[in-house]
Design a protein around this motif. Sequence first.
Motif, PDB file in Angstrom:
ATOM      1  N   ASN A 282       0.825  -1.212   0.000  1.00 54.99           N
ATOM      2  CA  ASN A 282       0.000   0.000   0.000  1.00 54.99           C
ATOM      3  C   ASN A 282       0.858   1.260   0.000  1.00 54.99           C
ATOM      4  N   TYR A 283       2.131   1.123  -0.426  1.00 56.64           N
ATOM      5  CA  TYR A 283       3.035   2.270  -0.393  1.00 56.64           C
ATOM      6  C   TYR A 283       4.024   2.204  -1.561  1.00 56.64           C
ATOM      7  N   VAL A 284       4.656   3.333  -1.810  1.00 54.96           N
ATOM      8  CA  VAL A 284       5.758   3.403  -2.759  1.00 54.96           C
ATOM      9  C   VAL A 284       6.998   3.878  -2.005  1.00 54.96           C
ATOM     10  N   ILE A 285       8.153   3.694  -2.596  1.00 54.97           N
ATOM     11  CA  ILE A 285       9.401   4.184  -2.031  1.00 54.97           C
ATOM     12  C   ILE A 285       9.839   5.409  -2.825  1.00 54.97           C
ATOM     13  N   VAL A 286       9.999   6.527  -2.142  1.00 54.40           N
ATOM     14  CA  VAL A 286      10.495   7.756  -2.767  1.00 54.40           C
ATOM     15  C   VAL A 286      11.987   7.868  -2.451  1.00 54.40           C
ATOM     16  N   TYR A 293      12.386   6.891   1.403  1.00 54.83           N
ATOM     17  CA  TYR A 293      11.204   7.225   2.201  1.00 54.83           C
ATOM     18  C   TYR A 293      10.069   6.260   1.840  1.00 54.83           C
ATOM     19  N   LYS A 294       9.409   5.788   2.851  1.00 50.66           N
ATOM     20  CA  LYS A 294       8.217   4.966   2.649  1.00 50.66           C
ATOM     21  C   LYS A 294       7.003   5.883   2.629  1.00 50.66           C
ATOM     22  N   MET A 295       6.342   5.971   1.478  1.00 46.40           N
ATOM     23  CA  MET A 295       5.229   6.912   1.323  1.00 46.40           C
ATOM     24  C   MET A 295       3.933   6.160   1.028  1.00 46.40           C
ATOM     25  N   PRO A 296       2.968   6.212   1.932  1.00 48.80           N
ATOM     26  CA  PRO A 296       1.685   5.537   1.676  1.00 48.80           C
ATOM     27  C   PRO A 296       0.939   6.188   0.516  1.00 48.80           C
ATOM     28  N   LEU A 310      -0.832  13.391  -1.969  1.00 55.03           N
ATOM     29  CA  LEU A 310       0.444  12.848  -2.431  1.00 55.03           C
ATOM     30  C   LEU A 310       1.486  13.957  -2.573  1.00 55.03           C
ATOM     31  N   ARG A 311       1.058  15.074  -3.147  1.00 60.31           N
ATOM     32  CA  ARG A 311       1.983  16.202  -3.325  1.00 60.31           C
ATOM     33  C   ARG A 311       2.468  16.732  -1.982  1.00 60.31           C
ATOM     34  N   LYS A 312       1.599  16.731  -1.011  1.00 63.24           N
ATOM     35  CA  LYS A 312       1.967  17.212   0.330  1.00 63.24           C
ATOM     36  C   LYS A 312       3.063  16.334   0.934  1.00 63.24           C
ATOM     37  N   GLN A 313       2.959  15.028   0.741  1.00 65.29           N
ATOM     38  CA  GLN A 313       3.989  14.128   1.254  1.00 65.29           C
ATOM     39  C   GLN A 313       5.307  14.299   0.493  1.00 65.29           C
ATOM     40  N   VAL A 317       9.274  15.398   1.714  1.00 68.21           N
ATOM     41  CA  VAL A 317      10.541  14.769   1.337  1.00 68.21           C
ATOM     42  C   VAL A 317      11.534  15.824   0.878  1.00 68.21           C
ATOM     43  N   ILE A 318      11.089  16.698  -0.015  1.00 65.21           N
ATOM     44  CA  ILE A 318      11.977  17.730  -0.561  1.00 65.21           C
ATOM     45  C   ILE A 318      12.457  18.683   0.530  1.00 65.21           C
ATOM     46  N   GLN A 319      11.585  18.974   1.474  1.00 61.39           N
ATOM     47  CA  GLN A 319      11.889  19.958   2.519  1.00 61.39           C
ATOM     48  C   GLN A 319      12.454  19.343   3.794  1.00 61.39           C
ATOM     49  N   SER A 320      12.775  18.054   3.746  1.00 66.53           N
ATOM     50  CA  SER A 320      13.224  17.377   4.968  1.00 66.53           C
ATOM     51  C   SER A 320      14.560  17.899   5.464  1.00 66.53           C
ATOM     52  N   GLY A 321      15.378  18.422   4.571  1.00 67.18           N
ATOM     53  CA  GLY A 321      16.679  18.940   4.978  1.00 67.18           C
ATOM     54  C   GLY A 321      17.723  17.871   5.226  1.00 67.18           C
TER      55      GLY A 321
END
Length: 712
Positions: A282-286, A293-296, A310-313, A317-321
């Motif tokens: 039920n997830y993809v790997i980004v 990252y495990k993203m549901p 999805l875009r919010k998640q 990822v992009i803003q995780s630093g």
Amino acid sequence: MDLLQLYSNPMQCNINARKYSKQDAGNQSNVAELSLKTKSKKEIRLVEILTNYLKGCAKSLQLHLPQIQNDKGSDVKTELQPNKTPMAITGDHLTKPDNKANNGAAEKLEKSSSTNRNVQKNLLKFPVVPLDETLDRYLDSVQPFFTEKKFQKEQELTYDFLQSSGLQLQEHLIEASKREYNWLTERWTTATYLRHRAPLTVFSSPCITFPKQHFPNIQQFLDFTAKAIYGMCEFKKLVENGQLPVYTMNGFQLDNSQFHHVFGTVRIPRRSCDILQQFDSNYVIVIHKNNFYKMPVYTAEKRVLDVYQLRKQLAKVIQSGRPAGPQIGLFTHDTRDNWTEAHEMLCRQEINAKTVQCIEKALFTVSLDEPVEVPAGQERSMLAAQLLHGGGIHSNSANRWMDKTLQLIVNPNGMAGICYELAPADPQPAATIMDYVQRHICNPKYGQEFSDPSDYGETSSSEELAELQFAEINDCIDFWLMAAKRSINLISRQLRMSAFQFDCYGRSVIKSHKMPPDSYIQMALQLAFYRRHKELPAQQEAAHLRIFSSGRNEIIRTTSNESLNFVRAMVSKRATHRSRLLALLAAVEYHQELTKMAMRGCGVDRHLFGLKQMARENAEPLPKFFYSDGYQRSTNFRIVSAQLTTSHDAFMANGPLNSEGYGCSYNLREDDIIFAVSAWQRDPHICAELYGYAIESALVEMGELILATNRR
């Protein structure tokens, strides 16, 4: 020692699997000796002259077309039509967790009224063709390579094989076919893929591009990626619900089972033979900056998350630093034996084992790449290279997991596509996914449940975005990581891509002359090679076998006496326009007959592969026939061609099968043709860019031939 020596060069396709052996340097003695620089200028100038001439006559070419030949079949686009199987690479062998568009089909395809997978119960059983018929076609395919005297020797060897060991192996194959509904697919997958020890990168896995995107800001970049993820998950639902259209050929349904093998599937490295496993996740790997990252992607109610969610998640990822992570993804670019050892060492630590298992169980991976500079005019070539190998250790190669069947790759500079592992299924499912997603993402509201983002609230998934961790790299793992770095750097440096658009004419003009477009292009590829290298290549493309249960594909041996007569007529100064046209018509007509035979399971190569497997399974010596000059030369494919047909400005790219030849994929559109040519940078006479120029020259020359004959 360079890469291809490391993997025993050249990569010689040998039906059983890709065999790698040192080739006689004398094979290249008759190659033209012109320097690359001089040859390039001459060919460029020739293309410019002929292209301008043909463009000036385009209207008359399309309005006054003679009825030269009866149409041998209808070509079908891949607008969500799973009938094109463009690659000559196949396999189908899945295990449970607890334990890879054809060529312009010669047969007419029709849409069945049924769409449910469960009704596909009457698919044909894969046959065992009479051996004498296969060997007759084999002799026809090798005759162009030999003088009359040498061909007689090949005939004698083949006849001896038919009367002795071949007969015994044929009996074994018939017995195997009685026990199995499709005796080919599992054997082919194991021999060609799972036992194949070279890297998946370039050597095996192709890529399929999206049209060039334009991302003016990071928001648009994430929006496209979210829509692509949403579209892929929606397509998965169509597959699971049996809602894909079922097409028929001559009244027989085409098998859709390959579409069920691509989501959640992974190829896991093992000693001597890899395994395939499929998971219902039920997830993809980004993957971003080498971090995982495990993203549901589903709600608690099993619905696909909205594009906004999805875009919010993805934004998180992009803003995780997080700084760039360890280059663990590079392991998947290495040889399968090296990766097997590294995989075992990596998973000895519990945190690594959990992370690797999480990656392997994902529906697919999503690579958010770092921007790369693209030289002017090299956009398509750079796109193909990035999707195939990622550009090396200083680019995006570590931002991959090559074992996953589906890798969605998106770059902020607008490059996007899918890298595809072939063991579970042919490229057709990935091509159909691309087409489905591209046709939907143009809608600004696609995948958005609410018009106002404030209506969403928190993500309604049963899980949250999770950062995956690897333990600190120890000396043992670092040793294997250094080996992987060397491999991917050699691959990325030695592969040369040339992707371009031929815009003089396309499918519509060719069909207007009552010629099958794919066969026409196949003759252009052969003419281009002959002009470049002054010799005839062993050339192949694939015909799908989906009329059979679990069918994958068969090889069409494009090289024939008819194709030889055609290229000789084109290079002869004494040949008339009429004789050249007749030679072209004969060549494309014969190619169509070969296509029909292959699609009906009556090709040469899969049958001979089956006989070789029978010798192996019954502990019998391999007959001398398989060591003959005819067999070896006719299976050393120097042109490996693949067709992806879509109306989008997209294309497929794949690597060459040996260091003496080219990979060549093409998208035959109505008014233009997009090509992607690949070659290893080892032999100075083998150059992807110059072969691309030669293809353009051949197409212009053939178009001018039709036009000149029409005027006469």
